[in-house]
Write a protein that holds these residues in place. Structure first.
Motif, PDB file in Angstrom:
ATOM      1  N   SER A 158       0.827  -1.200   0.000  1.00 39.53           N
ATOM      2  CA  SER A 158       0.000   0.000   0.000  1.00 39.53           C
ATOM      3  C   SER A 158       0.865   1.254   0.000  1.00 39.53           C
ATOM      4  O   SER A 158       0.602   2.216  -0.728  1.00 39.53           O
ATOM      5  CB  SER A 158      -0.917  -0.042   1.227  1.00 39.53           C
ATOM      6  OG  SER A 158      -1.500   1.202   1.449  1.00 39.53           O
ATOM      7  N   LYS A 162       1.244   4.042  -3.184  1.00 40.89           N
ATOM      8  CA  LYS A 162       0.959   5.444  -2.926  1.00 40.89           C
ATOM      9  C   LYS A 162       2.170   6.304  -3.251  1.00 40.89           C
ATOM     10  O   LYS A 162       2.070   7.377  -3.828  1.00 40.89           O
ATOM     11  CB  LYS A 162       0.540   5.660  -1.468  1.00 40.89           C
ATOM     12  CG  LYS A 162      -0.852   5.152  -1.166  1.00 40.89           C
ATOM     13  CD  LYS A 162      -1.283   5.453   0.246  1.00 40.89           C
ATOM     14  CE  LYS A 162      -0.458   4.685   1.245  1.00 40.89           C
ATOM     15  NZ  LYS A 162      -0.718   5.081   2.641  1.00 40.89           N
ATOM     16  N   ASP A 163       3.339   5.817  -2.871  1.00 45.12           N
ATOM     17  CA  ASP A 163       4.565   6.577  -3.120  1.00 45.12           C
ATOM     18  C   ASP A 163       4.846   6.724  -4.604  1.00 45.12           C
ATOM     19  O   ASP A 163       5.519   7.668  -5.024  1.00 45.12           O
ATOM     20  CB  ASP A 163       5.761   5.881  -2.444  1.00 45.12           C
ATOM     21  CG  ASP A 163       5.914   6.308  -0.995  1.00 45.12           C
ATOM     22  OD1 ASP A 163       6.713   5.680  -0.281  1.00 45.12           O
ATOM     23  OD2 ASP A 163       5.234   7.274  -0.590  1.00 45.12           O
ATOM     24  N   SER A 165       3.137   7.787  -6.676  1.00 42.39           N
ATOM     25  CA  SER A 165       2.547   9.037  -7.150  1.00 42.39           C
ATOM     26  C   SER A 165       3.591  10.133  -7.283  1.00 42.39           C
ATOM     27  O   SER A 165       3.417  11.076  -8.053  1.00 42.39           O
ATOM     28  CB  SER A 165       1.422   9.493  -6.218  1.00 42.39           C
ATOM     29  OG  SER A 165       1.920   9.731  -4.917  1.00 42.39           O
ATOM     30  N   THR A 176      -1.150   9.747 -11.173  1.00 42.86           N
ATOM     31  CA  THR A 176      -1.257  11.132 -10.700  1.00 42.86           C
ATOM     32  C   THR A 176      -0.981  12.117 -11.834  1.00 42.86           C
ATOM     33  O   THR A 176      -1.671  13.134 -11.980  1.00 42.86           O
ATOM     34  CB  THR A 176      -0.282  11.384  -9.529  1.00 42.86           C
ATOM     35  OG1 THR A 176      -0.547  10.432  -8.519  1.00 42.86           O
ATOM     36  CG2 THR A 176      -0.443  12.762  -8.961  1.00 42.86           C
ATOM     37  N   ALA A 198      -7.828   9.821  -5.927  1.00 41.41           N
ATOM     38  CA  ALA A 198      -7.681   9.219  -4.607  1.00 41.41           C
ATOM     39  C   ALA A 198      -8.518   7.948  -4.500  1.00 41.41           C
ATOM     40  O   ALA A 198      -8.048   6.914  -4.019  1.00 41.41           O
ATOM     41  CB  ALA A 198      -8.090  10.219  -3.518  1.00 41.41           C
ATOM     42  N   TYR A 201      -6.853   5.081  -6.284  1.00 37.93           N
ATOM     43  CA  TYR A 201      -5.778   4.479  -5.492  1.00 37.93           C
ATOM     44  C   TYR A 201      -6.371   3.615  -4.392  1.00 37.93           C
ATOM     45  O   TYR A 201      -5.903   2.519  -4.103  1.00 37.93           O
ATOM     46  CB  TYR A 201      -4.897   5.561  -4.844  1.00 37.93           C
ATOM     47  CG  TYR A 201      -3.781   6.063  -5.720  1.00 37.93           C
ATOM     48  CD1 TYR A 201      -3.855   7.332  -6.300  1.00 37.93           C
ATOM     49  CD2 TYR A 201      -2.654   5.290  -5.953  1.00 37.93           C
ATOM     50  CE1 TYR A 201      -2.830   7.805  -7.092  1.00 37.93           C
ATOM     51  CE2 TYR A 201      -1.622   5.760  -6.749  1.00 37.93           C
ATOM     52  CZ  TYR A 201      -1.715   7.017  -7.322  1.00 37.93           C
ATOM     53  OH  TYR A 201      -0.698   7.490  -8.118  1.00 37.93           O
ATOM     54  N   THR A 205      -5.685  -0.211  -2.884  1.00 42.76           N
ATOM     55  CA  THR A 205      -5.049  -0.467  -1.600  1.00 42.76           C
ATOM     56  C   THR A 205      -5.974  -1.140  -0.597  1.00 42.76           C
ATOM     57  O   THR A 205      -5.609  -2.139   0.016  1.00 42.76           O
ATOM     58  CB  THR A 205      -4.522   0.836  -0.950  1.00 42.76           C
ATOM     59  OG1 THR A 205      -5.610   1.737  -0.775  1.00 42.76           O
ATOM     60  CG2 THR A 205      -3.447   1.473  -1.784  1.00 42.76           C
TER      61      THR A 205
ATOM     62  N   THR C  73      -4.975   6.281   0.564  1.00 41.58           N
ATOM     63  CA  THR C  73      -4.793   7.154  -0.595  1.00 41.58           C
ATOM     64  C   THR C  73      -3.524   7.986  -0.426  1.00 41.58           C
ATOM     65  O   THR C  73      -3.106   8.256   0.683  1.00 41.58           O
ATOM     66  CB  THR C  73      -6.000   8.098  -0.762  1.00 41.58           C
ATOM     67  OG1 THR C  73      -6.222   8.783   0.467  1.00 41.58           O
ATOM     68  CG2 THR C  73      -7.243   7.322  -1.113  1.00 41.58           C
ATOM     69  N   PRO C  74      -2.902   8.393  -1.551  1.00 42.82           N
ATOM     70  CA  PRO C  74      -1.618   9.100  -1.441  1.00 42.82           C
ATOM     71  C   PRO C  74      -1.791  10.498  -0.843  1.00 42.82           C
ATOM     72  O   PRO C  74      -2.767  11.192  -1.131  1.00 42.82           O
ATOM     73  CB  PRO C  74      -1.137   9.199  -2.894  1.00 42.82           C
ATOM     74  CG  PRO C  74      -2.001   8.283  -3.692  1.00 42.82           C
ATOM     75  CD  PRO C  74      -3.269   8.141  -2.950  1.00 42.82           C
TER      76      PRO C  74
END
Lengths: 228, 238, 249
Positions: A158, A162-163, A165, A176, A198, A201, A205, C73-74
């Motif tokens: 997860s 996210k990273d 991005s 992104t 969001a 994503y 996740t 979420t990022p």
């Protein structure tokens, strides 16, 4: 596109143009991080003093630096020295490198913790059967450790996705960046676009961490694993 | 899942009732019904004639009049022994700090833990912790104290000191309901014993009744088993 | 393989350090953001954890939903959403700022304490940190065990009094190791405000590179500053933890 994009157009654009690189970066980052991470964990647990010290230092180093700084060090710092490599390839490589090195530091800790939580009695029993230390680790401890590591590892997945991005910062078209492109000309849609981003994503996740996270932890406890 | 299937009894002032029976019979649940930690779905609880299940009743006030001693002590780990005992006086009964402390020391003294007043629970043995637990309940001057298997989690050599405190309490007229398997204790001070099985009262009577001529074979077998396990504990009682 | 001929790293470092005032200003701003985000995350996180653990069916679910969404979420997406929200809703944000400046070694150091961008960044960081801190707090609350609250109620404390005086004091002590983790590493995440134009340490590094064309050394310097800061915060919290220990907690 000269008309205002609809919601589904936004979604399809983000996925269509960005998903590939998002998943690619994530997969590579996790995979290299895994190989490196397990090695670091084994080094720290079973290695000679110098190896253990190196592993410990590595962890501290790559946990203490922001990912974006790491990406820039590789993306812009390296071309300084390696000026002959095509910057485009270098960009993708920089992100993968940054993600991997960072993930390795965290995966090292995950696997170290998992190995340590395997019941010490398991090791004793294995050696009592006559197995060498390395056999015991390979056939008895590691299989259990890997299962115990699943919840934390799903969390790491997860984190890495996210990273990924941040790759948008250096122009790689992952989700992104795709989000930016789809509504760049329509200012009033920006907030919505990032909300949609969001949610997308989140779809990648939440199901994973839900299935492989706490529930898995409880299942493992029931089987009597861990708690050593 | 229905745990208790019809239990009813009365408790008079100064009485000591001992409840015992196989695990799963609902003994702990019974106690938690009485102090409403686990309110009964059907049935009422009366404290000095007042129905404590009634909606207009302040349940916290009622709980302050019913003391509880837990199998795993449940001492407040972040507080010293003295504060464990005095916190109820300060926060529930509104005692000023000094008065609460004085009274707490008195009560700790009565369970012979006054020397350990400034220790944290982690620094005390199981028996010591349980005595502080009893002091904590005592300090509130409750109408009745409920004991939920108070010695079951203790190492054998620590059981005696706790049983002694409970014996002294019983002899001094404290109203108690004690869930336990310590038959020596029951023999010494119980005014009535209740055998609980599968959520109902299977047999009840005085200690003499149980130890001389119990009616059901089931109870007889159970008592025999207990004797094997706990018989020697009688020596712990002075 | 030819490695480009270039001034030695030390020489480069000295050139970069001529911009120390900007780098320092960036560092101060990063720390400013960090402290506020941490505090906001602490209070909001504590509330969220309590709602999730002790709230009724409705509040508990809202809290859980918030926590899971933010954690899934990022941070970058969250930041952009917050930053662009007013303009998407046609709410004007104005051109205001609160800044402070002082003079050190003949250089004027000015940092914007608050303006729209900084506020958006702060909110995003705080709301994000709250979700992560909430999970640490919840874990600690659960580790206290249900017996404690039961015992509190058994002497007549209301549920809220029991949570306040018995569960939370213990939970807050138990959470220190995990919380120190979050507290020590939060500075790392503040760099995200670079993307909305806030002049934090990373932005200033970027700017310095634009002026000096020295990228590797600059970014490495920034990395080292982060590393040292995080290590110091981590060790500091460790010492604090040891000094406030209670036996058995």
């Amino acid at each position: 596109m000269s008309d205002t994009p609809t919601l589904s157009e936004i979604i399809f654009n983000i996925i269509g143009r960005g998903l590939y690189h998002t998943l690619l970066l994530t997969a590579l980052g996790l995979l290299i991080g895994f190989i490196l991470g397990i090695s670091l964990a084994l080094m720290r647990l079973y290695g000679a003093k110098e190896l253990a010290w190196f592993s410990s230092g590595y962890e501290k180093l790559f946990r203490g630096i922001p990912l974006i700084v790491l990406i820039y060090v590789f993306a812009f710092g390296l071309p300084d020295i390696l000026w002959y490599i095509d910057p485009l390839e270098l960009r993708l490589g920089s992100v993968v490198l940054a993600l991997s090195l960072r993930s390795a530091a965290y995966q090292s800790q995950i696997f170290r913790g998992a190995i340590l939580s395997v019941n010490p009695g398991q090791m004793e029993a294995a050696r009592a059967l006559g197995m060498k230390g390395s056999q015991a680790v390979r056939h008895v401890v590691m299989p259990q450790a890997l299962r115990l590591a699943v919840p934390s590892w799903s969390n790491e997945y997860s984190v890495v996705i996210k990273d990924s991005s941040f790759a948008s910062a250096i122009g790689i078209i992952e989700m992104t960046q795709a989000a930016y492109f789809v509504s760049v000309n329509f200012r009033e849609l920006w907030a919505l676009t990032y909300l949609v981003l969001a949610v997308l994503y989140f779809l990648f996740t939440y199901p994973v961490t839900r299935i492989f996270g706490e529930r898995q932890s409880k299942k493992l406890k029931k089987l009597g694993m861990g708690g050593g | 899942m229905q745990v208790l299937k019809g239990v009813s009894f009365e408790l008079g002032e100064g009485e000591v009732k001992v409840v015992f029976g196989p695990s799963g019979s609902g003994k702990s649940t019974l106690l938690r019904c009485i102090n409403m930690l686990s309110p009964p779905d059907k049935g009422e609880v009366y404290l000095r004639g007042q129905n404590i299940k009634a909606p207009e009743v302040n349940i916290n006030e009622m709980r302050a009049r019913i003391g509880m001693v837990f199998q795993h002590f449940n001492l407040f780990a972040h507080l010293k022994a003295i504060d464990n005992v005095s916190i109820g006086l300060r926060r529930v009964k509104g005692f000023p700090k000094e008065e609460a402390r004085e009274k707490a020391l008195e009560v700790l003294d009565s369970v012979k833990m006054d020397e350990w007043a400034d220790r944290y629970p982690a620094e005390l043995s199981g028996g010591q912790q349980q005595r502080v637990g009893i002091a904590r309940a005592l300090a509130m001057d409750p109408d009745v104290i409920l004991f939920d298997e108070p010695t079951s989690a203790l190492d054998p050599e620590l059981i005696g000191e706790v049983l002694q405190v409970m014996l002294d309490l019983a002899k001094s007229g404290t109203t108690m309901i004690v869930v336990t398997h310590e038959m020596g204790f029951a023999k010494a001070v119980a005014s009535e014993m209740i055998f609980l099985g599968e959520g109902v009262i299977i047999e009840r009577g005085t200690p003499e009744h149980f130890f001389i001529s119990p009616k059901s074979e089931r109870v007889q077998n159970f008592l025999q088993q207990l004797d094997v396990l706990y018989g020697s504990h009688e020596k712990l009682l002075k | 393989m030819i490695i480009q001929d270039r001034p030695n790293p030390i020489g480069e470092l000295l050139i970069v350090l001529e911009y120390w005032d900007h780098i320092f200003a960036g560092f101060l701003l990063t720390m400013w953001l960090y402290v506020w985000a941490l505090m906001m995350g602490f209070f909001l996180g504590l509330i969220l954890a309590n709602l999730r653990q002790y709230g009724g069916w409705f509040l508990s679910r809202i809290s859980t939903g918030y926590i899971e969404f933010i954690r899934g979420t990022p941070l970058l997406a969250q930041l952009f959403f917050i930053y662009f929200l007013p303009s998407s809703l046609n709410i004007p944000v104005g051109d205001w700022k609160i800044e402070t400046s002082f003079i050190i070694l003949n250089k004027d150091i000015t940092i914007i304490l608050l303006d729209y961008r900084t506020l958006a960044g702060l909110l995003a960081l705080g709301l994000n940190s709250a979700a992560y801190q909430a999970e640490y707090f919840r874990g600690a609350i659960i580790s206290v065990g249900t017996g404690q609250l039961m015992a509190a109620q058994s002497i007549g404390m209301s549920r809220i009094a029991g949570i306040r005086h018995i569960v939370l004091p213990q939970a807050l002590r138990r959470v220190i190791p995990a919380w120190s983790n979050e507290a020590a590493y939060l500075p790392k995440y503040t760099v995200v405000v670079y993307f909305i134009g806030v002049k934090d340490l990373f932005s200033q590094a970027h700017r310095t590179v634009a002026f000096t064309f020295i990228s590797l050394t600059t970014y490495v310097l920034i990395a080292i500053i982060f590393l040292v800061t995080i290590t110091l915060i981590s060790k500091g919290l460790d010492i604090l933890h040891k000094k406030t220990m209670i036996p058995g907690l």
